[in-house]
Design a protein around this motif. Structure first.
Motif, PDB file in Angstrom:
ATOM      1  N   ALA A  59       0.929  -1.463   0.071  1.00 38.92           N
ATOM      2  CA  ALA A  59       0.058  -0.051   0.066  1.00 38.92           C
ATOM      3  C   ALA A  59       1.001   1.321  -0.080  1.00 38.92           C
ATOM      4  O   ALA A  59       0.515   2.194  -0.564  1.00 38.92           O
ATOM      5  N   PHE A  60       1.856   1.226   0.719  1.00 44.27           N
ATOM      6  CA  PHE A  60       2.986   2.417   0.473  1.00 44.27           C
ATOM      7  C   PHE A  60       3.791   2.203  -0.599  1.00 44.27           C
ATOM      8  O   PHE A  60       4.789   1.531  -0.752  1.00 44.27           O
ATOM      9  N   LYS A  61       3.557   2.948  -1.642  1.00 48.95           N
ATOM     10  CA  LYS A  61       4.262   2.804  -2.899  1.00 48.95           C
ATOM     11  C   LYS A  61       5.595   3.621  -2.888  1.00 48.95           C
ATOM     12  O   LYS A  61       6.602   2.830  -2.949  1.00 48.95           O
ATOM     13  N   ARG A  62       5.432   4.783  -2.628  1.00 45.90           N
ATOM     14  CA  ARG A  62       6.743   5.825  -2.712  1.00 45.90           C
ATOM     15  C   ARG A  62       7.900   5.450  -1.494  1.00 45.90           C
ATOM     16  O   ARG A  62       8.771   5.484  -1.706  1.00 45.90           O
ATOM     17  N   ALA A  63       7.089   4.995  -0.549  1.00 47.32           N
ATOM     18  CA  ALA A  63       8.008   4.575   0.834  1.00 47.32           C
ATOM     19  C   ALA A  63       8.808   3.281   0.598  1.00 47.32           C
ATOM     20  O   ALA A  63       9.753   2.952   1.451  1.00 47.32           O
ATOM     21  N   SER A  64       8.200   2.439  -0.157  1.00 49.90           N
ATOM     22  CA  SER A  64       8.656   1.214  -0.437  1.00 49.90           C
ATOM     23  C   SER A  64      10.200   0.860  -0.970  1.00 49.90           C
ATOM     24  O   SER A  64      10.518   1.795  -1.779  1.00 49.90           O
ATOM     25  N   ARG A  65      10.876   0.143  -0.539  1.00 51.51           N
ATOM     26  CA  ARG A  65      12.146  -0.274  -1.134  1.00 51.51           C
ATOM     27  C   ARG A  65      12.292  -0.686  -2.505  1.00 51.51           C
ATOM     28  O   ARG A  65      12.931  -0.142  -3.318  1.00 51.51           O
ATOM     29  N   GLU A  66      10.815  -0.960  -2.948  1.00 55.68           N
ATOM     30  CA  GLU A  66      10.892  -1.705  -4.327  1.00 55.68           C
ATOM     31  C   GLU A  66      10.849  -0.295  -5.126  1.00 55.68           C
ATOM     32  O   GLU A  66      11.395  -0.290  -6.445  1.00 55.68           O
ATOM     33  N   PHE A  67      10.400   0.843  -4.511  1.00 53.70           N
ATOM     34  CA  PHE A  67      10.219   2.013  -5.516  1.00 53.70           C
ATOM     35  C   PHE A  67      11.583   2.505  -5.864  1.00 53.70           C
ATOM     36  O   PHE A  67      11.611   3.272  -6.923  1.00 53.70           O
ATOM     37  N   ARG A  68      12.698   2.214  -5.094  1.00 50.91           N
ATOM     38  CA  ARG A  68      13.874   2.581  -5.434  1.00 50.91           C
ATOM     39  C   ARG A  68      14.661   1.323  -6.034  1.00 50.91           C
ATOM     40  O   ARG A  68      16.136   1.344  -6.155  1.00 50.91           O
ATOM     41  N   TYR A  69      13.899   0.206  -6.593  1.00 50.40           N
ATOM     42  CA  TYR A  69      14.579  -0.870  -7.134  1.00 50.40           C
ATOM     43  C   TYR A  69      15.603  -1.735  -6.020  1.00 50.40           C
ATOM     44  O   TYR A  69      16.683  -1.996  -6.419  1.00 50.40           O
ATOM     45  N   GLY A  70      15.231  -1.732  -4.748  1.00 49.11           N
ATOM     46  CA  GLY A  70      16.202  -1.992  -3.665  1.00 49.11           C
ATOM     47  C   GLY A  70      17.091  -1.265  -3.097  1.00 49.11           C
ATOM     48  O   GLY A  70      17.966  -1.747  -2.057  1.00 49.11           O
ATOM     49  N   GLU A  71      17.671  -0.239  -3.627  1.00 50.82           N
ATOM     50  CA  GLU A  71      18.448   0.842  -3.251  1.00 50.82           C
ATOM     51  C   GLU A  71      17.918   1.475  -2.148  1.00 50.82           C
ATOM     52  O   GLU A  71      16.917   1.911  -1.844  1.00 50.82           O
TER      53      GLU A  71
END
Length: 355
Positions: free
Chosen positions: A70-82
């Protein structure tokens, strides 16, 4: 949804991909540039979008992924793990918060009481290695009869301490009406535990450009905390720092709260944003601050917030949890051992050597 681009993707191709996505989908596109990848975040209703539909737009697209959280921008995935970093300009230079940088020390009194006190404290914590001065101008208190802070006059005193020492300033906002005055002085705006789910306030601090320190609510789950950060990020401010400051449990007889150290590795896995720990508010007693500060560094904290007062016995708020400047000097020497052990410690010319 994330669109991961291949290394070396030309700027013209990024513009082309963005334009094509804009024409076919009703989404907001945010570009995130990491050390190894460029990622386009597609914010909106993408649940039914076929990744192949996006993939075929350009041969420069490496991968298209759905973000399930649900948290899109805060997720680690949003930075592709970085991991991301929050860079804060101060009179003494830029300060970097993030897992790939040295631990940042933040210190100062719970409340700004008078000019001599705040400047003396600022000078002492800077000499020990702090990069930021924390001090409350507007104070949320459990009792309506407790000291609530000096308000705008305290902001002027924080500004004087900033000019005298070059330290960055962190102070709390309680009301949207005070945001403009606070942002004119503060380098980082703190949203306190009691306001973690004040969504109107979160939207307002997200719409301004100063970094935001988001303290965990007294009984907030990690998901609720992450969603509060999402409000700030969604409003346009990418610079959010989490602060674990203790939570309520069934036993508050011996400490003010319970410091949830497990939140550090959990957040590290879930989000790309930096993590601060406040052992002073968590424990409520000065004698417990040092061991919890050491544990926080060992657990991976990016920053520590420590309450320091020149005379804790006479402090107008939170005296029992405040260290004296001498005690803070001692603490910094002790925690430097832990910081060096995890290769996240930066010596300064002002910091006394460990003996």
């Amino acid at each position: 949804m994330l669109v991961v681009l291949k290394p070396g993707t030309p700027a013209t191709e990024i513009d082309h991909i963005t334009e094509e996505v804009n024409q076919s989908l009703n989404v907001t596109i945010e570009k995130s540039v990491g050390k190894h990848k460029i990622v386009l975040g597609l914010i909106g209703d993408t649940a039914t979008v076929d990744p192949f539909h996006i993939q075929k737009i350009s041969p420069w697209i490496e991968q298209v992924l759905h973000i399930e959280k649900a948290f899109k921008r805060a997720s680690r995935e949003f930075r592709y793990g970085e991991a991301s970093e929050v860079i804060v300009p101060t009179p003494n230079g830029d300060v970097y918060f993030g897992e790939n940088h040295p631990v940042v020390l933040v210190a100062g009194p719970c409340s700004v009481e008078n000019e001599a006190m705040i400047i003396e404290t600022a000078r002492r914590v800077k000499a020990a290695g702090a990069k930021f001065l924390r001090g409350g101008a507007f104070k949320p208190r459990t009792s309506p009869y407790a000291f609530q802070g000096h308000g705008e006059s305290a902001l002027q005193l924080l500004d004087a301490a900033r000019k005298a020492t070059g330290l960055g300033i962190i102070t709390e906002v309680m009301d949207t009406a005070d945001l403009a005055a606070i942002s004119s002085v503060a380098d980082i705006i703190q949203v306190g535990a009691r306001n973690m789910q004040n969504f109107s306030l979160l939207k307002k601090v997200g719409a301004q450009n100063k970094p935001v320190l988001l303290k965990r609510g007294l009984s907030a789950t990690i998901d609720e905390w992450l969603m509060s950060a999402e409000y700030i990020l969604a409003a346009g401010n990418p610079n959010v720092i989490f602060c674990e400051r203790g939570i309520r449990t069934c036993d508050d007889k011996y400490t003010r709260n319970v410091l949830d150290l497990s939140a550090i590795p959990v957040l590290r896995q879930l989000t790309h944003l930096p993590i601060m720990v406040d052992p002073s508010h968590a424990t409520g007693k000065s004698e417990y601050v040092a061991p919890m500060a050491k544990a926080a560094i060992a657990a991976g904290a990016d920053s520590l917030m420590i309450e320091v007062h020149p005379n804790p016995a006479k402090a107008l708020s939170d005296g029992p949890q405040s260290l004296t400047p001498d005690s803070f000097d001692k603490l910094v020497k002790e925690i430097s051992v832990f910081g060096k052990a995890v290769e996240r410690w930066e010596e300064t010319s002002l910091m006394p050597a460990l003996v």
